[in-house]
Design a protein around this motif. Sequence first.
Motif, PDB file in Angstrom:
ATOM      1  N   HIS A 267      -4.608  -4.821  63.117  1.00  0.00           N
ATOM      2  CA  HIS A 267      -3.925  -3.537  63.257  1.00  0.00           C
ATOM      3  C   HIS A 267      -3.070  -3.238  62.030  1.00  0.00           C
ATOM      4  N   THR A 268      -2.327  -4.236  61.567  1.00  0.00           N
ATOM      5  CA  THR A 268      -1.460  -4.037  60.397  1.00  0.00           C
ATOM      6  C   THR A 268      -2.285  -3.697  59.170  1.00  0.00           C
ATOM      7  N   ILE A 269      -3.359  -4.445  58.932  1.00  0.00           N
ATOM      8  CA  ILE A 269      -4.203  -4.187  57.764  1.00  0.00           C
ATOM      9  C   ILE A 269      -4.827  -2.802  57.846  1.00  0.00           C
ATOM     10  N   ALA A 270      -5.319  -2.436  59.031  1.00  0.00           N
ATOM     11  CA  ALA A 270      -5.956  -1.122  59.188  1.00  0.00           C
ATOM     12  C   ALA A 270      -4.947   0.004  59.019  1.00  0.00           C
ATOM     13  N   ARG A 271      -3.767  -0.156  59.592  1.00  0.00           N
ATOM     14  CA  ARG A 271      -2.760   0.909  59.518  1.00  0.00           C
ATOM     15  C   ARG A 271      -2.291   1.120  58.087  1.00  0.00           C
ATOM     16  N   LEU A 272      -1.974   0.039  57.383  1.00  0.00           N
ATOM     17  CA  LEU A 272      -1.510   0.182  56.003  1.00  0.00           C
ATOM     18  C   LEU A 272      -2.631   0.678  55.096  1.00  0.00           C
ATOM     19  N   SER A 273      -3.859   0.294  55.384  1.00  0.00           N
ATOM     20  CA  SER A 273      -4.995   0.800  54.615  1.00  0.00           C
ATOM     21  C   SER A 273      -5.137   2.306  54.795  1.00  0.00           C
ATOM     22  N   GLU A 274      -4.898   2.800  56.004  1.00  0.00           N
ATOM     23  CA  GLU A 274      -4.942   4.238  56.260  1.00  0.00           C
ATOM     24  C   GLU A 274      -3.890   4.975  55.433  1.00  0.00           C
ATOM     25  N   VAL A 275      -2.712   4.376  55.324  1.00  0.00           N
ATOM     26  CA  VAL A 275      -1.644   4.989  54.544  1.00  0.00           C
ATOM     27  C   VAL A 275      -2.044   5.085  53.075  1.00  0.00           C
ATOM     28  N   VAL A 276      -2.650   4.034  52.557  1.00  0.00           N
ATOM     29  CA  VAL A 276      -3.109   4.043  51.163  1.00  0.00           C
ATOM     30  C   VAL A 276      -4.192   5.104  50.982  1.00  0.00           C
ATOM     31  N   GLU A 277      -5.147   5.130  51.879  1.00  0.00           N
ATOM     32  CA  GLU A 277      -6.273   6.065  51.794  1.00  0.00           C
ATOM     33  C   GLU A 277      -5.813   7.515  51.758  1.00  0.00           C
ATOM     34  N   ALA A 278      -4.682   7.806  52.403  1.00  0.00           N
ATOM     35  CA  ALA A 278      -4.194   9.184  52.508  1.00  0.00           C
ATOM     36  C   ALA A 278      -3.575   9.714  51.222  1.00  0.00           C
TER      37      ALA A 278
END
Length: 232
Positions: free
Chosen positions: A142-153
């Motif tokens: 969850h942490t990796i996916a959530r922070l990856s989403e922030v980067v992607e944005a």
Amino acid sequence: MKRFYKRAASVVAENGFSIHLDGRPIKTPARNPLHLPTKQLGEAIASEWAAQGDEIDPVTMPLTALAQGALDQVAHERERVVRRIAAFSDSDMLYYRGDDSQQALADHQAEKWDPLLNWARARYDVSFTLTRGIMHRPQSKHTIARLSEVVEAQDDFTLAAMLSLVGLAGSLIAVLALIEGEYDAETLWPLMNLEELWQEQQWGRDDLAVANRGIKQAEFFAAQQFLTLCRS
């Protein structure tokens, strides 16, 4: 390269602003138009070109280099750049603390670094697994996916700055705090060098390490300036 122009200026262009040398627009090394998102960034980059002497020294033009990276690298390899930055979500420097023989260092790290992690927990609804020593312990999916989403944005220019910043800081959390305006570069830089500064206090100054840290600090502050100018 010898200087081949007399005047550098930022000019309004179709997609923002461009840099003209003696009235002619310049391109990136990959031959893309050097289109910039804000007037402030355009003026700052024009100033870098105007400040060159008889020889053009790319080392003295960090904003130009970051803009070129956004247009040549990020825009055409966005997924790869996002992956490189997001990888720090699983290996952030802030997760690793002094081992059992370094309790004083671990306590110092907790005092200085935990507020950053607490901010990220609340801001992004994530959790972190901390460890003593240097052995990798994976973070939650969850942490990796959530922070990856922030980067992607993030937009391409922000990603160009982030790519430089995470490499210099070793911390995605710190870079996100910088982007969000939670911390400034002056506050973050000593935190990112906490262990090295701690060792200096214990064992004395290493002139080579200090010199290298100064070079990296200049790069870190330039990337922070680039971020600010992109959003002005």
